[in-house]
Design an enzyme around this catalytic site. Structure first.
Site, PDB file in Angstrom:
ATOM      1  CG  HIS A  47      -1.912  -1.037   1.364  1.00 11.74           C
ATOM      2  ND1 HIS A  47      -2.092  -1.793   2.492  1.00 11.74           N
ATOM      3  CD2 HIS A  47      -2.849  -1.477   0.472  1.00 11.74           C
ATOM      4  CE1 HIS A  47      -3.085  -2.652   2.310  1.00 11.74           C
ATOM      5  NE2 HIS A  47      -3.545  -2.499   1.086  1.00 11.74           N
TER       6      HIS A  47
ATOM      7  CE  LYS B  75     -14.391  -7.352   3.148  1.00 13.10           C
ATOM      8  NZ  LYS B  75     -13.217  -6.812   2.419  1.00 13.10           N
TER       9      LYS B  75
ATOM     10  NE  ARG C 287      -3.045  -7.245  -4.242  1.00  9.40           N
ATOM     11  CZ  ARG C 287      -3.825  -7.453  -3.208  1.00  9.40           C
ATOM     12  NH1 ARG C 287      -3.306  -7.859  -2.075  1.00  9.40           N
ATOM     13  NH2 ARG C 287      -5.124  -7.285  -3.286  1.00  9.40           N
TER      14      ARG C 287
ATOM     15  CB  SER D 173      -4.190  -6.548   4.830  1.00 11.53           C
ATOM     16  OG  SER D 173      -3.878  -5.297   4.279  1.00 11.53           O
TER      17      SER D 173
HETATM   18  P1  ADP Z   1      -9.756  -3.672  -0.460  1.00  8.92           P
HETATM   19  O1  ADP Z   1     -10.444  -4.339   0.689  1.00  8.92           O
HETATM   20  O2  ADP Z   1     -10.474  -2.509  -1.039  1.00  8.92           O
HETATM   21  O3  ADP Z   1      -9.183  -4.588  -1.516  1.00  8.92           O
HETATM   22  P2  ADP Z   1      -7.090  -3.351   0.496  1.00  8.92           P
HETATM   23  O4  ADP Z   1      -6.712  -2.553   1.688  1.00  8.92           O
HETATM   24  O5  ADP Z   1      -6.847  -4.803   0.531  1.00  8.92           O
HETATM   25  O6  ADP Z   1      -8.570  -2.964   0.262  1.00  8.92           O
HETATM   26  O7  ADP Z   1      -6.388  -2.760  -0.804  1.00  8.92           O
HETATM   27  C1  ADP Z   1      -6.553  -1.443  -1.210  1.00  8.92           C
HETATM   28  C2  ADP Z   1      -5.903  -1.249  -2.566  1.00  8.92           C
HETATM   29  O8  ADP Z   1      -4.512  -1.514  -2.479  1.00  8.92           O
HETATM   30  C3  ADP Z   1      -6.418  -2.157  -3.675  1.00  8.92           C
HETATM   31  O9  ADP Z   1      -6.412  -1.422  -4.873  1.00  8.92           O
HETATM   32  C4  ADP Z   1      -5.402  -3.267  -3.731  1.00  8.92           C
HETATM   33  O10 ADP Z   1      -5.327  -3.855  -5.019  1.00  8.92           O
HETATM   34  C5  ADP Z   1      -4.142  -2.494  -3.422  1.00  8.92           C
HETATM   35  N1  ADP Z   1      -3.117  -3.342  -2.837  1.00  8.92           N
HETATM   36  C6  ADP Z   1      -3.252  -4.229  -1.832  1.00  8.92           C
HETATM   37  N2  ADP Z   1      -2.072  -4.843  -1.567  1.00  8.92           N
HETATM   38  C7  ADP Z   1      -1.184  -4.322  -2.441  1.00  8.92           C
HETATM   39  C8  ADP Z   1       0.198  -4.568  -2.707  1.00  8.92           C
HETATM   40  N3  ADP Z   1       0.883  -5.499  -2.058  1.00  8.92           N
HETATM   41  N4  ADP Z   1       0.779  -3.837  -3.676  1.00  8.92           N
HETATM   42  C9  ADP Z   1       0.076  -2.919  -4.358  1.00  8.92           C
HETATM   43  N5  ADP Z   1      -1.223  -2.669  -4.195  1.00  8.92           N
HETATM   44  C10 ADP Z   1      -1.852  -3.355  -3.241  1.00  8.92           C
END
Ligand code: ADP
Length: 166
Positions: free
Chosen positions: A17, A41, A90, A128
């Site tokens: 992120h 959630k 990703r 995450s």
């Molecule tokens: P959501 O529940 O909306 O998917 P996340 O917090 O998991 O929320 O992810 C938010 C954004 O960050 C999404 O666009 C996701 O694809 C991106 N993202 C998550 N992990 C990574 C990573 N390792 N590298 C780049 N982008 C990521």
């Protein structure tokens, strides 16, 4: 002036992120990191805790603001007067869902565009969920999340008695 929103759950924020936040903040004049409060959630961290962690790890980024939101992303974008939504891609597995979301959002409001930043190879495997899983077994998460966040995860898992190795 280009104001962009990077939305997500950030439960918790990872180095993947952070990579997207840094790169998006270079492109936009102002970047709002939208922290989703999803009542359906049960996150590990409350929305307030997620906002606090994000605020701490972005404190040196002058054009980044952390704002919690509920409900439709496109409504939030409108409220914030943001023209662009940023998402991270990703792998192919992210693609189908992201395509659906961006097309739905465009149908709801064609003034707001979604742009995608592809992940740095270093973090393309990172989520995450995996970080929480590793931490729950007492594994080393220091390479996956900022130091401040690693401390908070360890604290939270201890507090909840969730270390599966104990
Ligand atoms: P959501 O529940 O909306 O998917 P996340 O917090 O998991 O929320 O992810 C938010 C954004 O960050 C999404 O666009 C996701 O694809 C991106 N993202 C998550 N992990 C990574 C990573 N390792 N590298 C780049 N982008 C990521």
């Amino acid at each position: 002036m280009l104001r962009a929103i990077y939305p997500g759950s950030f439960d918790p924020v990872t180095k993947g992120h952070m990579d997207i936040i840094e790169r998006a903040a270079d492109i936009a004049d102002e970047l709002i990191v939208g922290v989703l409060q999803n009542k359906a959630k049960t996150p590990l961290f409350s929305v307030e805790e997620r906002v606090t962690m994000l605020s701490e790890v972005t404190k040196n980024m002058k054009n980044v603001k952390i704002v919690p939101f509920e409900g439709l992303l496109i409504d939030f974008a409108q409220q914030m007067d943001a023209k662009v939504i940023v998402r991270g891609l990703r792998a192919i597995t992210d693609f189908e869902y992201e395509l659906q979301m961006s097309q739905t959002n465009r149908k709801l409001n064609s003034d707001v565009e979604t742009i995608f930043l592809t992940t740095s190879l270093d973090y393309s495997y990172l989520s995450s969920t995996t970080v929480k899983e590793v931490a729950s077994f007492g594994g080393d998460i220091s390479q996956f999340v900022p130091k401040f966040v690693a401390g908070k995860i360890t604290e939270k898992i201890r507090e909840r008695g969730e270390n599966k190795n104990e």
